[in-house]
Design an enzyme around this catalytic site. Sequence first.
Site, PDB file in Angstrom:
ATOM      1  N   CYS A  52       0.846  -1.189   0.000  1.00 60.93           N
ATOM      2  CA  CYS A  52       0.000   0.000   0.000  1.00 60.93           C
ATOM      3  C   CYS A  52       0.884   1.244   0.000  1.00 60.93           C
ATOM      4  O   CYS A  52       2.074   1.168   0.289  1.00 60.93           O
ATOM      5  CB  CYS A  52      -0.858   0.002   1.244  1.00 60.93           C
ATOM      6  SG  CYS A  52       0.151   0.149   2.697  1.00 60.93           S
ATOM      7  N   TYR A 191      -5.798 -13.252  -4.108  1.00 59.19           N
ATOM      8  CA  TYR A 191      -5.190 -12.764  -2.865  1.00 59.19           C
ATOM      9  C   TYR A 191      -5.860 -13.361  -1.633  1.00 59.19           C
ATOM     10  O   TYR A 191      -7.052 -13.143  -1.392  1.00 59.19           O
ATOM     11  CB  TYR A 191      -5.301 -11.235  -2.863  1.00 59.19           C
ATOM     12  CG  TYR A 191      -4.839 -10.521  -1.624  1.00 59.19           C
ATOM     13  CD1 TYR A 191      -3.666 -10.866  -0.963  1.00 59.19           C
ATOM     14  CD2 TYR A 191      -5.563  -9.447  -1.124  1.00 59.19           C
ATOM     15  CE1 TYR A 191      -3.237 -10.166   0.159  1.00 59.19           C
ATOM     16  CE2 TYR A 191      -5.145  -8.736  -0.013  1.00 59.19           C
ATOM     17  CZ  TYR A 191      -3.989  -9.115   0.626  1.00 59.19           C
ATOM     18  OH  TYR A 191      -3.567  -8.418   1.734  1.00 59.19           O
ATOM     19  N   ASP A 287       3.233  -9.781   9.215  1.00 61.67           N
ATOM     20  CA  ASP A 287       3.925  -9.820   7.931  1.00 61.67           C
ATOM     21  C   ASP A 287       4.963  -8.692   7.862  1.00 61.67           C
ATOM     22  O   ASP A 287       6.121  -8.917   7.505  1.00 61.67           O
ATOM     23  CB  ASP A 287       2.863  -9.653   6.830  1.00 61.67           C
ATOM     24  CG  ASP A 287       3.371  -9.972   5.452  1.00 61.67           C
ATOM     25  OD1 ASP A 287       4.473 -10.520   5.340  1.00 61.67           O
ATOM     26  OD2 ASP A 287       2.657  -9.673   4.479  1.00 61.67           O
TER      27      ASP A 287
END
Length: 713
Positions: A52, A191, A287
């Site tokens: 992002c 995804y 993550d």
Amino acid sequence: MIYLLRRLTTLDHNTPDSKHTMTRDPRYDVLFEPVQIGPVTARNRFYQVPHCNGMGHGMPNTVAAMRGVKAEGGWAVVATEECDIHPSSDVLPYHEARLWDIEDQHRHAIMVDAVHAHGSLAAVELVHNGHVVSNRYSRLPVLAVSDMPVVGYDPVQASAMTRRDIANVRRWHRNAALRARDAGFDIVYVYAGHDLALPMHFISRRYNQRTDEYGGSLENRVRLTRELLEDTRDAVGDVCGVAFRFAVDELLGSDGICSDTEGREIVEMLAELPDLWDVNVSDWANDSVTARFGEEGAQEPYVSFVKKLTTKPVVGVGRFTSADAMVAQIQRGVLDMIGAARPSIADPFLPNKIEQGRLEDIRECIGCNICVSGDFTQSPIRCTQNPTMGEEWRRGWHPETMNRKGHSDRVLVVGAGPAGLEAALALGQRGYEVSLADSVEGGGRAVLESTLPGFSSYRRVADYRMDQLQRLANVRFYPGSEMDADSIRDFGADHVALATGAHWRRDGVGRATWRSVDGVDDHPAILTPDDILAGQRPEHGPVVIYDDDHYYLGGVIAELIAQSGQSVTLVTPGPEVSHWTQNTMEQHRIEQRLIENGVDLVCKQVLAGVSADAVDISCITSARRRVLPCAALVLVTARLPENALYFALAGTDEDQLETLPFSLTRVGDCMAPGTIAAAVYHGHRYARELDALPDPDGVPFKREYSIIQNDLT
Ligand code: ADP
Ligand code: SF4
């Protein structure tokens, strides 16, 4: 020295590294082997995984330029952020990509072209977000695997998807894949890489309470994912690689996907279906764990099994900045491609620098997650290490190329913290004669804060710049040089930048407390973060930390003191400790660590008074008072700019500024205290704009405009 000259001759060149003739170490050859991904071929093993950027569909030019620079820097695959396939997956207030219709397709095409221009592949991460959105813009009903509230506190529930809804999602996904192909994308994702995506919600036993063929057994829960993979292959698989991003472990134990149970079984079930496995751990905070809470390569124990179960290439992440660590991943059979989001943000030219044997030029990510905060605060991405991130289009900044110097020559930079170091480096790269002075060794707060537990990577901000400066013959660094007004006047520079930093207040004034707190003036044991960073510690407990700053320092100082065995209470007016670290995805970990260290947490309380053995605190809503025992108080409230030198030279009302024989500018914390990222950025902007200041009454950057459609009547 030869290297330095070569570097300076590349200034203002369109392909900044095209003249570097150094060759790579043969040990790294493996990183530059091509990789086949279905019908397309990546030219090397460097893969910018989806990330992002806080810009999304509303800023297509900004995004395209940013992604194009990654391709230019050598990333063989450059992916979008998550890309919504339909208005029923509307992530407002967050700014992500969209492929709702042909208009969105056109906006993506410019990013694809920017990536293709440098011989790289463009990938798009298609997503339907299920119950993670509230559809605030589209106002459509939220669709989810089961009837349940949406994520967050919106008073909205999602509707359990019917078979017709599932068929719709499949069709929307397929249509988006076709639009992606038509926009020129080379790789199309399905995804399920985080808890954000509908396929993951179907897979998850937590959310999936269905009793039809999409619920119950693992085979049933994986059905939608399998169908989306098959649909995508059927729609675009002849020209595009089909990638599957899958979180093989959610770090939730038996409540989630585990790499040794269902995570593994799913990889076995779908092993050859995608053309590429992009594997990670979930949720996003796991993550993209910060350096404070996770090492480089931290995901290896979870993802390393995947390659044993598929013949398809596997990409994974781990905040990799070391070429040796990358090679080890390939050679030990953990990964086929080195995935990176943050390392590619901190240094878009990381692959090229390895290829050219310029490891020392790599601007290593420090793992602070300031980049992530852009998404959480709905603002364009920024990076502590790379001040050009997000500025490629609107300001025309390039991470490796500086504009040529202007008409003047000599610049004095006072203060070698993050702002001064970056200013001196960028000015040096422009070709100015730069003198950089610091009263101590230099590095400023980056070096001081790097001594705190978990913060050693912050040193990279100073180390990278110090090392680069040493290579520039036109920059001289004078450590141990305290500058005063006279010495600055005598120096004879054309320009003076004051980057003298800031100091922490001792009076309790901060966000919630506007006046000096009663009793602070004559208290025997008040410390500030400056004292702690200088090595002072409270002599006696109990210790109270009062945090009205809300970023990391209050929390980490409480941790530090608690670890030395003192009894510590952290008091904050915030709703939770270190509240702003929600934006760097660290808050829950900080709070957990404080609890584990025995720190008492007292939230929503303002410091009302201090005596020799107690503090008086007041509830921010009820004003009810309490007294806490306190032998030493650490005030982490606000900072004051170190600007005495500026006003000594400029005059109290800046009335002397025009009479000085040099321009005088405050840079970084000495202008307005903020993050290290903000100081680096300000230092860089000062350097870029020297001798070419933008019109102070105008907008100093390009903006993206909405189209005026003239159809109001
Ligand atoms: P920033 O984040 O804005 O760069 P820092 O506080 O990290 O600010 O760095 C400021 C630096 O300026 C420190 O290294 C400090 O030693 C130096 N400094 C402050 N005042 C002077 C001065 N009068 N002369 C030389 N160096 C100074
Ligand atoms: Fe790395 Fe911090 Fe830059 Fe993000 S902001 S890329 S974590 S240095």
